[in-house]
Motif scaffolding. Structure first.
Motif, mmCIF file in Angstrom:
data_model
loop_
_atom_site.group_PDB
_atom_site.id
_atom_site.type_symbol
_atom_site.label_atom_id
_atom_site.label_comp_id
_atom_site.label_asym_id
_atom_site.label_seq_id
_atom_site.Cartn_x
_atom_site.Cartn_y
_atom_site.Cartn_z
ATOM 1 N N VAL A 157 18.987 101.644 76.424
ATOM 2 C CA VAL A 157 20.382 101.241 76.532
ATOM 3 C C VAL A 157 21.288 102.353 76.021
ATOM 4 O O VAL A 157 21.192 102.780 74.884
ATOM 5 N N GLY A 158 22.143 102.816 76.885
ATOM 6 C CA GLY A 158 23.189 103.761 76.488
ATOM 7 C C GLY A 158 24.409 103.374 77.296
ATOM 8 O O GLY A 158 24.559 102.200 77.650
ATOM 9 N N THR A 159 25.260 104.328 77.622
ATOM 10 C CA THR A 159 26.395 103.962 78.479
ATOM 11 C C THR A 159 25.893 103.606 79.874
ATOM 12 O O THR A 159 26.524 102.879 80.612
ATOM 13 N N ASN A 160 24.744 104.153 80.204
ATOM 14 C CA ASN A 160 24.031 103.739 81.398
ATOM 15 C C ASN A 160 22.692 103.240 80.908
ATOM 16 O O ASN A 160 22.024 103.956 80.178
ATOM 17 N N ALA A 161 22.314 102.032 81.296
ATOM 18 C CA ALA A 161 20.988 101.590 80.871
ATOM 19 C C ALA A 161 19.986 102.075 81.906
ATOM 20 O O ALA A 161 20.210 101.918 83.106
ATOM 21 N N ALA A 191 15.471 101.700 87.806
ATOM 22 C CA ALA A 191 16.876 101.665 88.222
ATOM 23 C C ALA A 191 17.740 101.984 87.016
ATOM 24 O O ALA A 191 17.263 102.037 85.884
ATOM 25 N N SER A 192 19.028 102.173 87.261
ATOM 26 C CA SER A 192 19.945 102.262 86.131
ATOM 27 C C SER A 192 21.067 101.265 86.366
ATOM 28 O O SER A 192 21.341 100.878 87.499
ATOM 29 N N SER A 193 21.653 100.832 85.271
ATOM 30 C CA SER A 193 22.731 99.856 85.356
ATOM 31 C C SER A 193 23.924 100.356 84.556
ATOM 32 O O SER A 193 23.754 100.846 83.440
ATOM 33 N N PRO A 194 25.111 100.225 85.117
ATOM 34 C CA PRO A 194 26.294 100.752 84.419
ATOM 35 C C PRO A 194 26.766 99.806 83.319
ATOM 36 O O PRO A 194 27.686 99.019 83.503
ATOM 37 N N THR A 195 26.121 99.865 82.168
ATOM 38 C CA THR A 195 26.473 98.928 81.091
ATOM 39 C C THR A 195 27.776 99.300 80.389
ATOM 40 O O THR A 195 28.388 98.461 79.742
ATOM 41 N N GLY A 196 28.204 100.565 80.509
ATOM 42 C CA GLY A 196 29.405 100.985 79.794
ATOM 43 C C GLY A 196 29.117 101.129 78.310
ATOM 44 O O GLY A 196 28.003 100.864 77.852
ATOM 45 N N PRO A 197 30.123 101.523 77.544
ATOM 46 C CA PRO A 197 29.872 101.857 76.137
ATOM 47 C C PRO A 197 29.997 100.687 75.155
ATOM 48 O O PRO A 197 29.965 100.908 73.957
ATOM 49 N N ALA A 198 30.126 99.436 75.663
ATOM 50 C CA ALA A 198 30.385 98.314 74.744
ATOM 51 C C ALA A 198 29.274 98.146 73.710
ATOM 52 O O ALA A 198 29.535 97.872 72.545
ATOM 53 N N PHE A 199 28.015 98.330 74.136
ATOM 54 C CA PHE A 199 26.904 98.145 73.205
ATOM 55 C C PHE A 199 26.937 99.177 72.080
ATOM 56 O O PHE A 199 26.272 99.037 71.074
ATOM 57 N N GLU A 200 27.641 100.255 72.308
ATOM 58 C CA GLU A 200 27.700 101.291 71.276
ATOM 59 C C GLU A 200 28.925 101.121 70.389
ATOM 60 O O GLU A 200 29.236 101.975 69.566
ATOM 61 N N GLY A 201 29.651 100.035 70.588
ATOM 62 C CA GLY A 201 30.796 99.763 69.712
ATOM 63 C C GLY A 201 32.123 100.182 70.320
ATOM 64 O O GLY A 201 33.186 99.819 69.818
ATOM 65 N N ALA A 202 32.072 100.959 71.416
ATOM 66 C CA ALA A 202 33.328 101.333 72.067
ATOM 67 C C ALA A 202 33.812 100.111 72.861
ATOM 68 O O ALA A 202 33.011 99.227 73.191
ATOM 69 N N GLU A 203 35.074 100.039 73.152
ATOM 70 C CA GLU A 203 35.675 98.921 73.896
ATOM 71 C C GLU A 203 35.688 97.627 73.098
ATOM 72 O O GLU A 203 36.000 96.567 73.618
ATOM 73 N N HIS A 206 20.341 108.539 88.850
ATOM 74 C CA HIS A 206 20.861 107.952 87.623
ATOM 75 C C HIS A 206 19.779 107.673 86.596
ATOM 76 O O HIS A 206 20.035 107.094 85.553
ATOM 77 N N VAL A 207 18.560 107.998 86.955
ATOM 78 C CA VAL A 207 17.440 107.716 86.052
ATOM 79 C C VAL A 207 16.735 109.048 85.814
ATOM 80 O O VAL A 207 16.041 109.554 86.684
ATOM 81 N N GLY A 208 16.962 109.592 84.634
ATOM 82 C CA GLY A 208 16.651 110.995 84.445
ATOM 83 C C GLY A 208 15.301 111.316 83.858
ATOM 84 O O GLY A 208 14.389 110.478 83.778
ATOM 85 N N ALA A 209 15.219 112.571 83.409
ATOM 86 C CA ALA A 209 14.006 113.045 82.758
ATOM 87 C C ALA A 209 13.810 112.331 81.426
ATOM 88 O O ALA A 209 12.695 112.271 80.908
ATOM 89 N N ASP A 210 14.897 111.777 80.869
ATOM 90 C CA ASP A 210 14.746 111.016 79.620
ATOM 91 C C ASP A 210 13.981 109.717 79.887
ATOM 92 O O ASP A 210 13.100 109.333 79.116
ATOM 93 N N ALA A 211 14.289 109.068 81.003
ATOM 94 C CA ALA A 211 13.544 107.856 81.355
ATOM 95 C C ALA A 211 12.093 108.214 81.686
ATOM 96 O O ALA A 211 11.171 107.451 81.377
ATOM 97 N N ALA A 212 11.906 109.388 82.279
ATOM 98 C CA ALA A 212 10.528 109.840 82.553
ATOM 99 C C ALA A 212 9.791 110.038 81.224
ATOM 100 O O ALA A 212 8.628 109.650 81.084
#
Ligand code: FES
Length: 676
Positions: A387-391, A404-416, A361-367
């Motif tokens: 912070v994205g849909t997965n932090a 690690a990654s955390s399932p933050t969901g899309p709320a921070f992006e204005g969804a929900e 869950h922690v990709g090449a972007d985190a790298a």
């Protein structure tokens, strides 16, 4: 002359220095010290890539007196170059300049020989360069009936003789054209040699007749919602165009998991999504090339970062395994491949490099973000959050790094969020609430004034006031907490309705009326809950990592990604998204993943650095950690049920914690007996 009497040469900005016999060229000196000075023509004074500038004066700190008299004067070759091409005042061609005395030599970081327009700097940072691609001009012997060595073989002989390349691997696609290119160039050709891993065979990937001075690379971050790309001149290291586009995979599913489901449910789902993302990358490439007048055929290297699911889909790998425990990656290490293997519309022989993934869950972007911000390069305990849909969360210092990654969901992006919207003109982006009157003031994207300032209404007519974007959602909930509208448990206090008409009853809960206009913009109890759930997930992940590191505080915090660029760290802390920290140590770093890709493109040493670092990073799977739930429950409170925020309290007056009537800890936490 004794060896120690040889002239001393200091190269800036690298600071590398050494002594060289009189008569050594400055280019040779730079090479022997590992200072990157580009050269395409092999010292023939025709490519103009090797420019340097000699600084004059006494440099007491370095004990060097540098003077233009300490270099050979402009000779015939440099004069010839200057007749054909312009060379900026004070610059010299290092291949033609001999060392005669002590020198301080400036290697300009902006050598842009063919005067490309610089559109947008991706970052102000300068990186040492050591690209995986080198352009090498050679003059090949003409064919001789008495020496039946093939054209390509004679090219190889010259590449070894002039440039030291041994045992070159030829990209097969070049074979049919080699003879034509050699003759067209009248036996003078420019070869693009790729060598990434030390000790690997150099690879001839492209060939042009005559002197070819241009080589470009792309650094690309494939996000779930946005794809961002930099086009870079490899010889100069300058970003010459940057652009972004939305990820067309959104039509298959908003978030990552729905895209994995799409693959699972549709037999050709993986193929469709791979095609869509590659097409978007190709279109973006055409766009950045068009903007800067670059031929896509001159792009010889490409570096990509992406979260694990995007990474797999881009490479054509089925991401199904990433949708379920144990979240197995098909490949976690760095990927080296060819543009033609993944249908990229750049030079047919171009090479492609993907940074390694840290975990399922922690990709090449985190790298990439790690490479950019460098927690592993410092003593301070750095928290890096994307912070994205997965932090994606990385915490560490030079001794140890955990992620690690955390399932933050899309709320921070204005969804929900009931009135949530993406950051666009008309969206509320900043909010303040008067704690006495509970009246708000806000700012809207596209409008220069605050809502209580003169001129606001007229300007806002043009944009409208249409919703709340991510940064304002953080601020409005934090301000509602600071002004007492919501309790530390996140409940909108209905008693406040007596104090302000902005507190509205809606069923059994209450809302806060932020704006009453053409569109009514309210913050509902459900909105507050969505933010609480998202921030609790993020904080719980951070706490797990802090526990693994055995620390109660972090020294510095970096917010990566678009979201981090817009939120005010103070409000993020008031809500308890992040742990207490000196606010001056909390910084937004923009698209750090993209910057990491850029670094890996410009310098292959960074590739080795991040590969080594990722191997060392300890991965924590939040879903498997028993304490995650406990941290999550405490983090539902504002800012937190158990953790204190002493540094934040020096700049913000936090509402007093309510002590429950039973005398227990605030919020009802009771000590567990006999266990902890
Ligand atoms: Fe080409 Fe100096 S190396 S001009």
């Amino acid at each position: 002359m004794t060896e120690t009497a040889d002239p001393l040469v200091l190269f800036m900005p690298s600071g590398k220095r050494g002594r060289f016999p009189v008569g050594t060229t400055v280019l040779e000196a730079a090479r022997s010290l590992g200072v990157y000075v580009e050269s395409v023509c092999g010292g023939r004074a025709t490519c103009g890539r090797c420019q340097i500038q000699v600084q004059e004066g006494h440099f007491a700190k370095h004990k060097i007196s540098s003077s233009l008299d300490h270099i050979s004067p402009v000779g015939a070759r440099e004069r010839r170059y200057a007749e054909v091409r312009t060379i900026p005042e004070g610059r010299r061609l290092s291949c033609s300049v001999q060392i005669l005395g002590d020198l301080v030599v400036d290697v300009p970081q902006d050598t842009v020989v063919n005067a490309q327009v610089i559109r947008k700097a991706a970052t102000d940072r300068l990186f040492d360069r050591n690209p995986a691609i080198q352009l090498c001009y050679v003059e090949v012997d003409e064919p001789d009936m008495h020496k039946p060595l093939g054209d390509l073989d004679r090219l190889n002989v010259m590449l070894e003789k002039d440039w030291g390349w041994k045992d070159i691997l030829i990209s097969q696609h070049l074979l049919p054209d080699v003879q034509k290119i050699l003759r067209k160039g009248n036996w003078g050709v420019t070869a693009a040699i790729h060598r990434d891993l030390e000790g690997a065979r150099p690879n001839l990937i492209a060939l042009w007749p005559g002197l070819h001075n241009e080589a470009y690379g792309i650094a690309c971050d494939i996000g779930s919602t946005t794809i961002a790309m930099h086009l870079v001149s490899l010889p100069s290291g300058r970003v010459i165009a940057s652009s972004g586009t939305s990820n067309p995979q959104i039509r298959f599913g908003e978030d990552l998991m729905s895209r994995v489901s799409y693959v699972m449910m549709n037999p050709d789902g993986r193929d469709a999504m791979t095609k869509a993302v590659r097409q978007a990358v190709n279109e973006l490439t055409v766009q950045v090339c068009h903007e800067s007048g670059v031929d896509p055929n001159d792009i010889l290297d490409a570096v990509f970062v992406a979260n694990p699911i995007m990474h797999h889909l881009f490479l054509g790998i089925d991401p199904t395994e990433l949708g379920q425990a144990p979240f197995a990656l098909a490949v976690s290490g760095a990927v080296h491949t060819w543009s033609r293997e993944i249908d990229l519309a750049i030079n047919h022989g171009a090479r492609v490099y993907l940074l390694p993934c840290i975990a399922g869950h922690v990709g090449a972007d985190a790298a990439g973000a790690t490479l950019s911000e460098g927690p592993h390069r410092q003593d301070k305990m750095m928290l890096l959050v994307d912070v994205g849909t997965n932090a994606e969360i990385v915490l560490g210092n030079r001794d140890r790094v955990v992620a690690a990654s955390s399932p933050t969901g899309p709320a921070f992006e204005g969804a929900e969020i009931s009135c949530g919207q993406r950051a666009a003109p008309g969206a509320i982006e900043r909010v303040r609430i008067d704690p006495q009157t509970l009246e708000p003031k806000f700012r809207v994207i596209g409008v220069d004034h605050w809502s209580d300032e003169e001129g606001f209404a007229e300007e806002a007519e043009k944009t409208g006031i249409t919703g709340i974007c991510g940064s304002a959602i953080i601020e409005v909930v934090a301000e509602m907490f600071l002004s007492g509208i919501i309790s530390e448990d996140g409940v909108v206090d209905g008693d406040m309705a007596a104090r302000s008409p902005r507190i509205l009853a809606s069923g059994r809960t209450f809302s806060y009326l932020l704006h009453d206009g053409e569109q009514r913009i309210t913050v509902t109890q459900n909105d507050v809950r969505a933010i609480q759930l998202a921030k609790a997930a993020l904080y719980a992940g951070i706490k797990l990592l802090m526990e693994k590191q055995g620390v109660d505080t972090v020294d510095t915090i970096r917010f990566a990604g678009a979201f981090g660029s817009f939120i005010d760290p103070k409000y993020a802390m008031v809500l308890g998204l992040i742990p207490d920290c000196d606010l001056s140590e909390v910084k937004a770093v923009g698209n750090a993943a993209g910057t990491g890709a850029l670094m890996a493109l410009l310098n292959r040493d960074y590739r080795r650095e991040i590969e080594e670092t990722v191997r060392r990073i300890e991965k924590i799977e939040t879903a498997l950690e028993p304490k995650f739930q406990e941290h999550f429950v405490y983090a539902m409170a504002l800012p937190n049920k158990v953790d204190s925020f002493p540094q934040l309290a020096t700049v913000v007056t936090l509402p007093a914690r309510k002590v429950p009537a039973d005398g227990g800890e605030p919020g009802g936490r009771r000590r567990r007996r006999g266990r902890d």
